[in-house]
Design a protein around this motif. Structure first.
Motif, PDB file in Angstrom:
ATOM      1  N   ALA A   2      -7.517  29.085 -56.428  1.00  0.00           N
ATOM      2  CA  ALA A   2      -6.897  28.951 -55.107  1.00  0.00           C
ATOM      3  C   ALA A   2      -7.019  30.253 -54.328  1.00  0.00           C
ATOM      4  O   ALA A   2      -6.060  30.981 -54.140  1.00  0.00           O
ATOM      5  CB  ALA A   2      -5.449  28.527 -55.238  1.00  0.00           C
ATOM      6  N   LYS A   3      -8.250  30.526 -53.924  1.00  0.00           N
ATOM      7  CA  LYS A   3      -8.458  31.625 -52.991  1.00  0.00           C
ATOM      8  C   LYS A   3      -8.301  31.018 -51.607  1.00  0.00           C
ATOM      9  O   LYS A   3      -9.020  30.081 -51.253  1.00  0.00           O
ATOM     10  CB  LYS A   3      -9.821  32.263 -53.196  1.00  0.00           C
ATOM     11  N   ILE A   4      -7.341  31.527 -50.861  1.00  0.00           N
ATOM     12  CA  ILE A   4      -6.922  30.912 -49.606  1.00  0.00           C
ATOM     13  C   ILE A   4      -7.347  31.746 -48.408  1.00  0.00           C
ATOM     14  O   ILE A   4      -7.097  32.948 -48.363  1.00  0.00           O
ATOM     15  CB  ILE A   4      -5.379  30.745 -49.577  1.00  0.00           C
ATOM     16  N   TYR A   5      -7.963  31.079 -47.438  1.00  0.00           N
ATOM     17  CA  TYR A   5      -8.270  31.702 -46.160  1.00  0.00           C
ATOM     18  C   TYR A   5      -7.397  31.019 -45.110  1.00  0.00           C
ATOM     19  O   TYR A   5      -7.372  29.791 -45.031  1.00  0.00           O
ATOM     20  CB  TYR A   5      -9.751  31.540 -45.810  1.00  0.00           C
ATOM     21  N   LYS A  39      -5.559  31.181 -60.595  1.00  0.00           N
ATOM     22  CA  LYS A  39      -6.218  30.252 -61.510  1.00  0.00           C
ATOM     23  C   LYS A  39      -5.996  28.783 -61.136  1.00  0.00           C
ATOM     24  O   LYS A  39      -6.856  27.961 -61.335  1.00  0.00           O
ATOM     25  CB  LYS A  39      -5.708  30.477 -62.937  1.00  0.00           C
ATOM     26  N   ASP A  40      -4.832  28.449 -60.634  1.00  0.00           N
ATOM     27  CA  ASP A  40      -4.486  27.070 -60.316  1.00  0.00           C
ATOM     28  C   ASP A  40      -4.346  26.909 -58.807  1.00  0.00           C
ATOM     29  O   ASP A  40      -4.314  27.884 -58.066  1.00  0.00           O
ATOM     30  CB  ASP A  40      -3.148  26.692 -60.968  1.00  0.00           C
ATOM     31  N   ASP A  41      -4.211  25.645 -58.368  1.00  0.00           N
ATOM     32  CA  ASP A  41      -3.981  25.372 -56.952  1.00  0.00           C
ATOM     33  C   ASP A  41      -2.709  26.033 -56.441  1.00  0.00           C
ATOM     34  O   ASP A  41      -2.615  26.405 -55.281  1.00  0.00           O
ATOM     35  CB  ASP A  41      -3.869  23.866 -56.708  1.00  0.00           C
ATOM     36  N   CYS A  42      -1.722  26.189 -57.302  1.00  0.00           N
ATOM     37  CA  CYS A  42      -0.426  26.711 -56.878  1.00  0.00           C
ATOM     38  C   CYS A  42      -0.313  28.233 -56.988  1.00  0.00           C
ATOM     39  O   CYS A  42       0.709  28.806 -56.622  1.00  0.00           O
ATOM     40  CB  CYS A  42       0.693  26.042 -57.661  1.00  0.00           C
ATOM     41  N   LYS A  43      -1.355  28.891 -57.469  1.00  0.00           N
ATOM     42  CA  LYS A  43      -1.368  30.363 -57.544  1.00  0.00           C
ATOM     43  C   LYS A  43      -2.394  30.866 -56.549  1.00  0.00           C
ATOM     44  O   LYS A  43      -3.593  30.735 -56.760  1.00  0.00           O
ATOM     45  CB  LYS A  43      -1.687  30.817 -58.973  1.00  0.00           C
TER      46      LYS A  43
END
Length: 83
Positions: A2-5, A39-43
């Motif tokens: 979950a690398k978020i832009y 590692k996960d969608d929530c992190k």
């Protein structure tokens, strides 16, 4: 992963996200500054370049516009949920 832009354009987002109270949230996310910990969608780890992101999000303050309602947690083990 979950690398978020975070985009400022609604139409560019993969997911429209709204911050809500704990009991209303579909996902509880935890933010790290280390990419390898996302590692996960929530992190989540925020990235500055759009091409590095797994997901592009757009923050809204209107619940009815959101695809996903989220709540930030302060401890990694409390994070749960998926996109």
């Amino acid at each position: 992963m979950a690398k978020i832009y975070v985009t400022d354009k609604e139409y560019k987002a993969d997911v429209k996200v709204c911050e809500v109270k704990d009991h209303k949230a579909a996902m509880k996310y935890w933010v790290t500054d280390k990419e390898y910990k996302a590692k996960d969608d929530c992190k989540w780890c925020y990235v500055k370049q759009e091409y590095k992101a797994d997901k592009k999000i757009w923050w809204t303050d209107k619940e009815y516009k959101a695809d996903l309602k989220v709540c930030e947690v302060t401890q990694e083990y409390k994070a749960k949920g998926k996109f």
